[in-house]
Scaffold this active site. Structure first.
Site, PDB file in Angstrom:
ATOM      1  N   SER A  22      13.324  -1.876   5.118  1.00  0.00           N
ATOM      2  CA  SER A  22      12.667  -0.540   5.987  1.00  0.00           C
ATOM      3  C   SER A  22      13.098   0.436   4.879  1.00  0.00           C
ATOM      4  CB  SER A  22      13.190  -0.532   7.202  1.00  0.00           C
ATOM      5  OG  SER A  22      12.648   0.611   7.694  1.00  0.00           O
ATOM      6  N   HIS A  49       8.425  -1.706   5.799  1.00  0.00           N
ATOM      7  CA  HIS A  49       7.806  -0.583   6.807  1.00  0.00           C
ATOM      8  C   HIS A  49       7.276   0.556   6.034  1.00  0.00           C
ATOM      9  CE1 HIS A  49      10.934  -1.690  10.549  1.00  0.00           C
ATOM     10  NE2 HIS A  49      10.014  -2.773  10.074  1.00  0.00           N
ATOM     11  N   ASP A 141      14.728  -4.341  13.416  1.00  0.00           N
ATOM     12  CA  ASP A 141      13.594  -5.196  13.028  1.00  0.00           C
ATOM     13  C   ASP A 141      14.011  -6.218  12.175  1.00  0.00           C
ATOM     14  OD1 ASP A 141      10.857  -6.383  12.842  1.00  0.00           O
ATOM     15  OD2 ASP A 141      10.175  -4.823  11.625  1.00  0.00           O
TER      16      ASP A 141
END
Length: 684
Positions: A22, A49, A141
């Site tokens: 991310s 992401h 995540d």
């Protein structure tokens, strides 16, 4: 150091390395691929992401750092070794088999856990032939997805959070306790390559087949190590499952011969425990298999409530509950149904597992924010409390569930149950053992009670249960006499009762407490005593008696009765923290009247470092300067300023809160295990 002669992947399709990142992910990926050779024999799939509103240029940005083709996936594409595939934002990765297949992401999932979904898809199609890597990023995540990869026999590696630009995702993954390796970014590629090129020479027999003689003898010695150091007997677990998990541990240590891995087990007791933990790992999530829970909600649970009032109890047992998601899911369904009744019955849910770390996670009731993927917004609001990026199960839900260590194959089952959920437990056991376990369930269930199995499991004795729903593996108890139950199924496995010591296994030879004590005292000096796992004083140094008194009545060795009263609360809290965190603990100074003088005594607790003495604690007493009251200090020349005294009082208050929290946690855990043991005794 990288192998100069890479070997081909073991199967026709390459091992797939799934990478999730991310915030800060671009720089991390560049450094990662700087250390990956062009002929690795692996396929790399990357999910980062990114905003779905903008076109991704990640493939172009990475290409100069990658020695193999980098492709952004825009349509169905063949999966090949020595390629890097970038999954664009706003896309759903449907399958990862011989091809990568994409579809548009549903609106409700556009901003939710793309890495989790990716890892779950990867684990579902590359069982054991996958590697999950979590790099820098905020949030959690990937945490749920790595459980699926680990449960399927894959490898899980996390970037060292100390060097990660953002440590949220790495820390969340590490907190699960299932991560195989935590490494600096530059070292991760080499470990993956060595793992992929290690081919353990272990034959996995087909169902019903025996091992080759030499291999079978070595495996029995592995089982003996496990039994001695963990107290668990895995000889009647399904051979194929055991060997796949064994191969994975061998790959992790780059060992190809079983005899070499046996040597490692003998030399490193921590590897024995790690292997045992791997055998017990199960994949779970909230409302796993949505259609199954839909059937329970709409038909089965409403039927369980019929004819029951406030004086009745509806009892459910979640077998192999792991980290508690299934148990809480069942409890949520029960509470939702109870809300529809004016006078519902009392609810009680038992949740059991052999894996202590998982049980502790279940008791804590904290889950990453990514459970939004599995739990509806309405249920999140009603049954959870949002805390930063995590969700905590509400107290009213938590109080209905009793989490307890329980060996399904050796301990008496719970009784008078309306529903047993035993999903994905039997698949790990040999067929004849499955039959023994199934014979226990009719005894545990009430007439017309329900048994829920996993979607890959089936009843091996149709005389005891009739099929209620074949598609969802739901069965109802028949009104017939069940065969006589035989316990334990595994005679060499024991159960830890509440308050009993955590056993690391049978001692190979008698323990000399004096030698153990002297060995530890050589490292630490002042008066001390050695405490056993059940809090008995088994050895004390020459001057330790000044901190102890003997109460009237029968002789006792309990440290909490022998220690001076002023020190008891502090000692109890310190022992609890040292046991739970497996680290040394130092108490605050405690005022004690010794030989007519008020002294300050500090307790230092050191856990034994040798695996065979796990649970033993060394308690050291240190005296500080004579205690003086704040009033006396204030009146004395050069007294402390008011703000310093205030800080000291605040620090003492914080310590008191920590001590109280430790006592509360110990009390709650003991209460739960006492309830479970009481149920077992009633069952006997």
């Amino acid at each position: 150091m990288q192998d100069a002669h890479p070997t081909k992947p073991k199967k026709d399709s390459p091992i797939v390395v799934g990478i999730g990142a991310s915030a800060g992910g671009l720089n991390a990926l560049k450094l990662f691929f700087d250390h990956v050779p062009e002929d690795s024999g692996l396929a790399f799939v990357v999910v980062v992401h990114l905003s779905p509103e903008h076109k991704s240029h990640l493939a172009d940005l990475l290409q100069s750092h990658v020695k193999m083709p980098v492709m952004q996936v825009t349509e169905t594409i063949a999966l090949k070794a020595n390629h890097v595939y970038i999954i664009p934002p706003g896309c759903n990765l449907n399958t990862i088999d011989t091809h990568l297949r994409l579809s548009d992401l549903e609106e409700r999932r556009r901003d939710r856990a793309p890495i989790d979904h990716f890892f779950r898809t990867l684990a579902g199609t590359h069982d054991g032939q996958s590697v999950g890597v979590i790099l820098t990023g905020t949030g959690s995540d990937g945490t749920l997805g790595i459980k699926e990869i680990k449960g399927g026999g894959g490898l899980v590696i996390v970037q060292d959070p100390n060097e990660a630009e953002y440590d949220g995702m790495p820390q969340s993954a590490i907190a699960t306790g299932i991560v195989d390796l935590v490494l600096p970014l530059a070292q991760i590629p080499d470990h993956i390559l060595r793992y992929a090129r290690t081919e353990p020479k272990v034959t996995v027999p087909e169902e019903g087949e025996d091992f080759r003689q030499e291999e079978g003898q070595l495996l029995q010695k592995v089982f003996a190590q496990l039994r001695v150091r963990t107290g668990r007997d895995y000889t009647r677990y399904k051979h194929s499952t055991i060997l796949r998990r064994l191969q994975r541990r061998m790959q992790l240590h780059h060992i190809e011969q079983l005899k070499d891995y046996l040597t490692l087990l003998r030399e490193k007791p921590e590897e024995v425990r790690a292997l045992s933990e791997d055998f017990l790992i199960t994949v779970t999530s909230f409302f796993r298999d949505e259609e199954v829970f839909k059937r329970l909600k709409e038909q089965i649970i409403p039927e369980l409530f019929q004819g029951k009032g406030p004086s009745d109890t509806l009892r459910v047992w979640s077998v192999g509950c792991a980290t508690g998601e299934e148990a809480y899911s069942l409890t949520i369904l029960l509470l939702e149904e109870a809300a529809r009744h004016e006078a519902p019955p009392m609810l009680q849910v038992f949740a059991s597992d052999l894996h202590e770390h998982s049980l502790q996670k279940a008791r804590d009731g904290y889950y990453p924010g990514d459970i939004e993927t599995d739990v509806s917004a309405e249920r999140l609001q009603r049954f959870f409390v949002k805390e930063d990026s995590t969700y905590r199960i509400r107290k009213e839900v938590r109080e209905l569930v009793v989490f307890a260590p329980h060996n399904l194959l050796g301990d008496p089952p719970f009784s008078k149950l309306d529903l047993i959920a035993c999903r994905n437990v039997l698949i790990y056991l040999q067929r004849e053992v499955q039959r023994d376990v199934i014979h226990l369930f009719p005894y545990a269930l009430k007439p017309q009670g329900f048994l829920l199995l996993g979607t890959s499991e089936a009843i091996v004795n149709a005389d005891l249960f009739r099929t209620e729903d074949k598609a969802h593996c739901l069965f109802r108890k028949r009104n017939v006499t069940a065969p006589e139950t035989h316990l334990p199924v595994f005679p060499l496995t024991w159960h830890r009762l509440p308050g009993a010591a955590k056993k690391a296994g049978h001692e190979p030879e008698p323990v000399s407490y004096g030698v153990l004590h002297q060995r530890m005292v050589e490292q630490y000096a002042p008066p001390s005593l050695l405490v056993s796992p059940d809090h008995q004083v088994i050895h004390l140094s020459e001057r330790a008696g000044r901190y102890m008194v003997h109460p009237g009545g029968e002789l006792t060795a309990s440290v909490f009765k022998l220690i001076r009263e002023e020190l008891r609360v502090e000692l109890r809290a310190a022992l609890h923290v040292a046991k739970e965190k497996e680290t040394s603990v130092r108490s605050k100074p405690v005022s004690v009247q010794i030989e007519g003088v008020l002294r300050q005594v500090v307790l230092s607790i050191y856990p034994a470092v040798e695996s065979q003495q796990e649970g033993y604690m060394l308690v050291i007493f240190e005296e500080q300067e004579t205690f003086t009251t704040p009033e006396a200090t204030a009146a004395a020349p050069g007294s402390k300023p008011q703000d310093i005294i205030l800080k000291e009082l605040e620090a003492e208050l914080d310590l008191t809160k920590q001590r109280l929290q430790a006592i509360i946690e110990e009390y709650e855990t003991s209460q739960e295990e006492m309830k479970a043991s009481n149920e077992e005794l009633q069952s006997v």
